[in-house]
Design a protein around this motif. Sequence first.
Motif, mmCIF file in Angstrom:
data_model
loop_
_atom_site.group_PDB
_atom_site.id
_atom_site.type_symbol
_atom_site.label_atom_id
_atom_site.label_comp_id
_atom_site.label_asym_id
_atom_site.label_seq_id
_atom_site.Cartn_x
_atom_site.Cartn_y
_atom_site.Cartn_z
ATOM 1 N N ARG A 6 0.833 -1.201 0.000
ATOM 2 C CA ARG A 6 0.000 0.000 0.000
ATOM 3 C C ARG A 6 0.870 1.254 0.000
ATOM 4 N NH1 ARG A 6 -4.838 1.840 0.389
ATOM 5 N NH2 ARG A 6 -5.295 3.718 1.538
ATOM 6 N N GLU A 7 1.918 1.277 0.805
ATOM 7 C CA GLU A 7 2.809 2.440 0.851
ATOM 8 C C GLU A 7 3.481 2.663 -0.505
ATOM 9 O OE1 GLU A 7 5.408 1.745 4.150
ATOM 10 O OE2 GLU A 7 3.806 2.044 5.613
ATOM 11 N N ASP A 8 3.860 1.579 -1.173
ATOM 12 C CA ASP A 8 4.473 1.688 -2.501
ATOM 13 C C ASP A 8 3.503 2.288 -3.501
ATOM 14 O OD1 ASP A 8 6.834 0.602 -1.534
ATOM 15 O OD2 ASP A 8 6.489 -1.385 -2.409
ATOM 16 N N VAL A 9 2.258 1.829 -3.469
ATOM 17 C CA VAL A 9 1.259 2.334 -4.417
ATOM 18 C C VAL A 9 0.911 3.786 -4.088
ATOM 19 C CG1 VAL A 9 -1.047 1.992 -5.398
ATOM 20 C CG2 VAL A 9 0.383 0.016 -4.875
ATOM 21 N N GLU A 10 0.852 4.134 -2.806
ATOM 22 C CA GLU A 10 0.601 5.527 -2.428
ATOM 23 C C GLU A 10 1.730 6.430 -2.910
ATOM 24 O OE1 GLU A 10 -0.036 5.235 1.772
ATOM 25 O OE2 GLU A 10 -2.195 4.911 1.539
ATOM 26 N N ALA A 11 2.963 5.953 -2.842
ATOM 27 C CA ALA A 11 4.098 6.722 -3.357
ATOM 28 C C ALA A 11 3.987 6.899 -4.870
ATOM 29 C CB ALA A 11 5.419 6.037 -2.989
#
Length: 67
Positions: A6-11
């Motif tokens: 999720r953090e990767d996609v938010e970035a």
Amino acid sequence: SLQVAREDVEAEREAKYREIRDAELDYRTGKLSAEDYAAVDGILRAQALEILDRLDALEDPGLTQEA
């Protein structure tokens, strides 16, 4: 893990939003023609929607309750 994904996609989402803003600035400052801006903006926004769809897919409805 799901949180890392999720953090990767938010970035990715934030980076894509920056690209959209940069393209708008390039258009406003004359670096892109209206035609080129329309083409670039359409592509970037389609990519942003794909990223948002991926974020939605990572959501677990059981974890996020609407208030």
